[in-house]
Design a protein around this motif. Sequence first.
Motif, PDB file in Angstrom:
ATOM      1  N   GLU A   1       0.575  -1.426  -0.173  1.00 41.63           N
ATOM      2  CA  GLU A   1       0.069  -0.111   0.024  1.00 41.63           C
ATOM      3  C   GLU A   1       1.103   1.030  -0.300  1.00 41.63           C
ATOM      4  N   MET A   2       2.064   1.113   0.754  1.00 43.62           N
ATOM      5  CA  MET A   2       2.869   2.070   0.936  1.00 43.62           C
ATOM      6  C   MET A   2       3.541   2.358  -0.103  1.00 43.62           C
ATOM      7  N   ARG A   3       4.420   1.600  -0.343  1.00 37.09           N
ATOM      8  CA  ARG A   3       5.271   1.725  -1.713  1.00 37.09           C
ATOM      9  C   ARG A   3       5.606   0.815  -2.779  1.00 37.09           C
ATOM     10  N   GLY A   4       4.160  -0.037  -3.188  1.00 40.90           N
ATOM     11  CA  GLY A   4       3.992  -0.375  -4.126  1.00 40.90           C
ATOM     12  C   GLY A   4       5.034  -1.767  -4.287  1.00 40.90           C
ATOM     13  N   VAL A   5       5.409  -2.447  -3.346  1.00 38.31           N
ATOM     14  CA  VAL A   5       6.376  -3.018  -3.556  1.00 38.31           C
ATOM     15  C   VAL A   5       6.145  -4.660  -2.526  1.00 38.31           C
ATOM     16  N   SER A   6       6.598  -5.958  -2.283  1.00 39.40           N
ATOM     17  CA  SER A   6       6.752  -6.917  -1.252  1.00 39.40           C
ATOM     18  C   SER A   6       7.249  -6.622  -0.499  1.00 39.40           C
ATOM     19  N   TYR A   7       7.135  -7.220   0.883  1.00 44.83           N
ATOM     20  CA  TYR A   7       8.108  -7.378   1.922  1.00 44.83           C
ATOM     21  C   TYR A   7       8.640  -9.044   1.537  1.00 44.83           C
ATOM     22  N   ASP A   8      10.149  -8.488   1.400  1.00 49.62           N
ATOM     23  CA  ASP A   8      10.919  -8.768   1.177  1.00 49.62           C
ATOM     24  C   ASP A   8      11.733 -10.211   2.082  1.00 49.62           C
ATOM     25  N   GLY A   9      11.186 -10.486   3.480  1.00 48.34           N
ATOM     26  CA  GLY A   9      12.101 -10.982   4.859  1.00 48.34           C
ATOM     27  C   GLY A   9      12.273 -10.353   5.498  1.00 48.34           C
ATOM     28  N   LEU A  10      13.433  -9.380   4.785  1.00 48.78           N
ATOM     29  CA  LEU A  10      14.296  -8.357   5.039  1.00 48.78           C
ATOM     30  C   LEU A  10      13.875  -6.726   6.069  1.00 48.78           C
ATOM     31  N   ASP A  11      12.911  -6.431   4.527  1.00 42.56           N
ATOM     32  CA  ASP A  11      13.214  -4.684   4.725  1.00 42.56           C
ATOM     33  C   ASP A  11      13.011  -4.109   5.861  1.00 42.56           C
ATOM     34  N   ARG A  12      13.054  -3.142   6.680  1.00 43.78           N
ATOM     35  CA  ARG A  12      12.644  -2.768   8.338  1.00 43.78           C
ATOM     36  C   ARG A  12      12.506  -1.286   7.716  1.00 43.78           C
ATOM     37  N   SER A  13      11.883  -1.005   6.742  1.00 45.51           N
ATOM     38  CA  SER A  13      11.315   0.432   6.536  1.00 45.51           C
ATOM     39  C   SER A  13       9.902   0.307   7.108  1.00 45.51           C
ATOM     40  N   ILE A  14       9.284  -0.494   7.526  1.00 48.25           N
ATOM     41  CA  ILE A  14       7.962  -0.579   8.125  1.00 48.25           C
ATOM     42  C   ILE A  14       8.117  -0.380   9.525  1.00 48.25           C
TER      43      ILE A  14
END
Length: 239
Positions: free
Chosen positions: A189-202
Amino acid sequence: MTHRIVFVEDDADLAELISDFLSRHEMEVVVEPRGDAALDTIAREAPDMVLLDIMLPGKDGLSICRELRPKFDGPIIMLTSLDSDMNQILGLELGANDYILKTTPPSVLVARLRAQLRNLRPAQPAADAQQASKASRKAVFGQLSIDPVSRDVVLEGEKIPLSTSDFDLLWLLASHAGETLNRDVLLKEMRGVSYDGLDRSIDVAISRLRKKLGDNPSEPFRIKTVRNRGYLFSLSGWE
Protein backbone atom coordinates in the motif's frame (compact mmCIF):
# COMPACT_ATOMS: atom_id res chain seq x y z
CA MET A 1 2.23 19.50 6.35
CA THR A 2 5.84 18.57 7.12
CA HIS A 3 7.75 16.77 4.39
CA ARG A 4 10.63 14.42 5.18
CA ILE A 5 13.77 14.82 3.05
CA VAL A 6 17.00 12.83 2.96
CA PHE A 7 19.89 15.09 1.94
CA VAL A 8 23.01 13.19 0.85
CA GLU A 9 25.82 15.72 1.33
CA ASP A 10 29.34 15.33 2.74
CA ASP A 11 29.96 19.05 3.39
CA ALA A 12 28.77 19.25 7.01
CA ASP A 13 28.60 23.06 7.15
CA LEU A 14 26.61 23.33 3.93
CA ALA A 15 24.32 20.47 4.95
CA GLU A 16 23.56 22.18 8.26
CA LEU A 17 22.96 25.54 6.58
CA ILE A 18 20.51 24.14 4.01
CA SER A 19 18.81 21.85 6.55
CA ASP A 20 18.19 24.73 8.95
CA PHE A 21 16.71 26.85 6.17
CA LEU A 22 14.44 24.08 4.88
CA SER A 23 13.27 23.27 8.41
CA ARG A 24 11.80 26.78 8.59
CA HIS A 25 9.66 25.90 5.55
CA GLU A 26 8.01 22.70 6.83
CA MET A 27 10.73 20.35 5.58
CA GLU A 28 12.29 17.86 8.01
CA VAL A 29 15.80 17.02 6.76
CA VAL A 30 17.88 13.92 7.53
CA VAL A 31 21.50 14.34 6.40
CA GLU A 32 23.54 11.38 5.15
CA PRO A 33 27.22 12.26 4.53
CA ARG A 34 28.26 9.09 2.72
CA GLY A 35 27.23 7.99 -0.74
CA ASP A 36 27.72 4.29 0.03
CA ALA A 37 25.28 4.54 2.95
CA ALA A 38 22.66 6.61 1.11
CA LEU A 39 20.41 3.80 -0.13
CA ASP A 40 20.17 2.23 3.34
CA THR A 41 19.38 5.61 4.91
CA ILE A 42 16.69 6.34 2.31
CA ALA A 43 15.09 2.92 2.85
CA ARG A 44 15.12 3.45 6.62
CA GLU A 45 13.77 7.01 6.62
CA ALA A 46 11.16 6.54 3.83
CA PRO A 47 11.40 10.22 2.80
CA ASP A 48 9.10 12.21 0.54
CA MET A 49 12.09 13.56 -1.40
CA VAL A 50 15.81 12.88 -1.83
CA LEU A 51 18.47 15.56 -2.45
CA LEU A 52 21.71 14.23 -3.91
CA ASP A 53 25.12 15.82 -4.24
CA ILE A 54 27.21 14.31 -7.04
CA MET A 55 30.69 14.22 -5.50
CA LEU A 56 30.33 11.95 -2.46
CA PRO A 57 32.57 9.52 -0.55
CA GLY A 58 31.95 5.85 -1.31
CA LYS A 59 29.50 6.30 -4.19
CA ASP A 60 28.66 9.25 -6.41
CA GLY A 61 25.23 10.84 -6.60
CA LEU A 62 24.58 9.83 -10.21
CA SER A 63 25.12 6.15 -9.33
CA ILE A 64 22.81 6.52 -6.34
CA CYS A 65 20.16 8.11 -8.56
CA ARG A 66 20.38 5.27 -11.08
CA GLU A 67 19.98 2.59 -8.37
CA LEU A 68 17.31 4.48 -6.41
CA ARG A 69 14.94 5.47 -9.23
CA PRO A 70 13.38 2.00 -9.88
CA LYS A 71 12.32 1.64 -6.24
CA PHE A 72 11.56 5.21 -5.14
CA ASP A 73 8.46 7.08 -6.32
CA GLY A 74 9.25 10.46 -4.79
CA PRO A 75 11.22 13.33 -6.34
CA ILE A 76 14.98 12.92 -6.66
CA ILE A 77 16.80 16.25 -6.89
CA MET A 78 20.44 16.65 -7.84
CA LEU A 79 21.76 19.51 -5.66
CA THR A 80 25.34 20.12 -6.70
CA SER A 81 28.03 22.67 -7.49
CA LEU A 82 28.87 20.97 -10.82
CA ASP A 83 27.54 23.38 -13.45
CA SER A 84 27.91 21.12 -16.48
CA ASP A 85 25.43 20.49 -19.27
CA MET A 86 26.61 16.88 -19.48
CA ASN A 87 26.02 16.27 -15.75
CA GLN A 88 22.59 17.89 -15.95
CA ILE A 89 21.59 15.76 -18.94
CA LEU A 90 22.95 12.59 -17.36
CA GLY A 91 21.24 13.26 -14.04
CA LEU A 92 17.86 13.85 -15.67
CA GLU A 93 18.22 10.81 -17.93
CA LEU A 94 19.04 8.65 -14.90
CA GLY A 95 15.74 9.63 -13.30
CA ALA A 96 16.33 12.87 -11.41
CA ASN A 97 13.32 15.20 -11.34
CA ASP A 98 15.43 18.37 -11.24
CA TYR A 99 19.04 19.55 -11.25
CA ILE A 100 19.72 22.52 -8.97
CA LEU A 101 22.99 24.33 -8.38
CA LYS A 102 24.09 25.02 -4.80
CA THR A 103 24.49 28.68 -5.76
CA THR A 104 20.71 28.95 -6.31
CA PRO A 105 19.17 31.52 -3.91
CA PRO A 106 17.56 29.77 -0.92
CA SER A 107 14.09 31.15 -1.66
CA VAL A 108 14.27 29.82 -5.21
CA LEU A 109 15.49 26.45 -3.92
CA VAL A 110 12.48 26.19 -1.60
CA ALA A 111 10.09 27.14 -4.40
CA ARG A 112 11.51 24.47 -6.71
CA LEU A 113 11.38 21.80 -3.99
CA ARG A 114 7.80 22.72 -3.14
CA ALA A 115 6.87 22.48 -6.82
CA GLN A 116 8.16 18.91 -6.86
CA LEU A 117 6.43 18.01 -3.59
CA ARG A 118 3.08 19.26 -4.91
CA ASN A 119 3.22 16.50 -7.50
CA LEU A 120 3.33 13.75 -4.87
CA ARG A 121 -0.46 13.37 -4.76
CA PRO A 122 -2.32 13.28 -8.09
CA ALA A 123 -5.80 14.71 -8.18
CA GLN A 124 -8.64 12.17 -8.09
CA PRO A 125 -10.78 11.78 -11.23
CA ALA A 126 -14.26 13.26 -11.14
CA ALA A 127 -15.71 9.77 -11.65
CA ASP A 128 -14.39 8.87 -8.20
CA ALA A 129 -16.38 11.62 -6.48
CA GLN A 130 -18.38 9.26 -4.26
CA GLN A 131 -15.27 7.40 -3.17
CA ALA A 132 -13.43 10.69 -2.64
CA SER A 133 -16.29 11.99 -0.51
CA LYS A 134 -16.11 8.90 1.66
CA ALA A 135 -12.33 9.15 1.94
CA SER A 136 -12.54 12.84 2.88
CA ARG A 137 -14.40 12.20 6.13
CA LYS A 138 -12.45 13.07 9.24
CA ALA A 139 -11.66 10.06 11.43
CA VAL A 140 -12.01 10.56 15.18
CA PHE A 141 -10.81 8.11 17.84
CA GLY A 142 -11.24 9.53 21.32
CA GLN A 143 -8.82 12.47 21.54
CA LEU A 144 -7.26 11.74 18.13
CA SER A 145 -8.62 13.24 14.93
CA ILE A 146 -7.25 12.65 11.43
CA ASP A 147 -8.35 14.83 8.53
CA PRO A 148 -7.46 13.29 5.14
CA VAL A 149 -8.27 16.50 3.26
CA SER A 150 -6.16 19.00 5.22
CA ARG A 151 -3.90 16.10 6.33
CA ASP A 152 -3.98 17.48 9.87
CA VAL A 153 -3.55 15.20 12.87
CA VAL A 154 -4.66 16.50 16.27
CA LEU A 155 -4.07 14.57 19.50
CA GLU A 156 -5.33 15.86 22.85
CA GLY A 157 -5.85 19.29 21.31
CA GLU A 158 -2.31 19.51 19.91
CA LYS A 159 -1.51 19.41 16.20
CA ILE A 160 1.02 16.67 15.43
CA PRO A 161 3.38 17.43 12.50
CA LEU A 162 3.80 14.38 10.27
CA SER A 163 5.66 13.85 7.03
CA THR A 164 3.69 12.72 3.98
CA SER A 165 4.76 9.09 4.37
CA ASP A 166 4.06 9.09 8.13
CA PHE A 167 0.58 10.51 7.56
CA ASP A 168 -0.12 7.95 4.84
CA LEU A 169 0.91 5.13 7.19
CA LEU A 170 -1.24 6.47 10.02
CA TRP A 171 -4.24 6.90 7.73
CA LEU A 172 -3.82 3.37 6.38
CA LEU A 173 -3.69 1.90 9.88
CA ALA A 174 -6.60 4.03 11.11
CA SER A 175 -8.69 3.09 8.07
CA HIS A 176 -8.34 -0.52 9.24
CA ALA A 177 -8.69 0.22 12.97
CA GLY A 178 -9.02 -2.97 14.99
CA GLU A 179 -7.49 -5.08 12.20
CA THR A 180 -3.97 -6.48 12.05
CA LEU A 181 -2.05 -5.47 8.93
CA ASN A 182 1.12 -7.38 8.09
CA ARG A 183 4.28 -5.91 6.60
CA ASP A 184 3.47 -7.19 3.12
CA VAL A 185 0.13 -5.36 3.05
CA LEU A 186 1.67 -2.17 4.45
CA LEU A 187 4.58 -2.18 1.99
CA LYS A 188 2.32 -2.84 -0.99
CA GLU A 189 0.00 0.00 0.00
CA MET A 190 2.78 2.42 0.90
CA ARG A 191 5.43 1.67 -1.71
CA GLY A 192 3.95 -0.81 -4.16
CA VAL A 193 6.47 -3.54 -3.31
CA SER A 194 6.20 -6.91 -1.58
CA TYR A 195 7.85 -7.72 1.74
CA ASP A 196 11.11 -9.63 1.15
CA GLY A 197 11.61 -10.76 4.73
CA LEU A 198 14.46 -8.28 5.28
CA ASP A 199 13.02 -4.80 4.68
CA ARG A 200 12.71 -3.00 8.04
CA SER A 201 11.43 0.32 6.71
CA ILE A 202 7.89 -0.33 7.98
CA ASP A 203 9.18 -1.17 11.46
CA VAL A 204 11.23 2.03 11.50
CA ALA A 205 8.24 4.06 10.30
CA ILE A 206 5.98 2.50 12.96
CA SER A 207 8.55 3.33 15.65
CA ARG A 208 8.76 6.93 14.40
CA LEU A 209 4.96 7.22 14.34
CA ARG A 210 4.62 5.84 17.86
CA LYS A 211 7.09 8.41 19.16
CA LYS A 212 5.20 11.30 17.57
CA LEU A 213 1.87 10.00 18.90
CA GLY A 214 3.08 9.53 22.47
CA ASP A 215 2.87 5.75 22.40
CA ASN A 216 4.81 3.60 24.85
CA PRO A 217 7.82 2.21 22.91
CA SER A 218 8.26 -0.84 25.19
CA GLU A 219 4.54 -1.63 25.61
CA PRO A 220 2.69 0.18 22.80
CA PHE A 221 -1.02 0.63 23.41
CA ARG A 222 -1.95 2.82 20.45
CA ILE A 223 -0.26 1.07 17.55
CA LYS A 224 0.21 -2.46 18.82
CA THR A 225 2.56 -5.14 17.60
CA VAL A 226 0.78 -8.45 17.05
CA ARG A 227 3.55 -11.04 17.27
CA ASN A 228 4.25 -12.85 13.98
CA ARG A 229 1.29 -11.09 12.35
CA GLY A 230 1.83 -7.35 12.00
CA TYR A 231 0.53 -4.07 13.44
CA LEU A 232 -2.86 -3.07 14.82
CA PHE A 233 -4.32 0.42 15.28
CA SER A 234 -6.06 0.21 18.65
CA LEU A 235 -9.58 1.59 18.97
CA SER A 236 -9.21 2.11 22.72
CA GLY A 237 -5.78 3.74 22.91
CA TRP A 238 -6.86 7.33 22.35
CA GLU A 239 -9.19 8.03 25.29
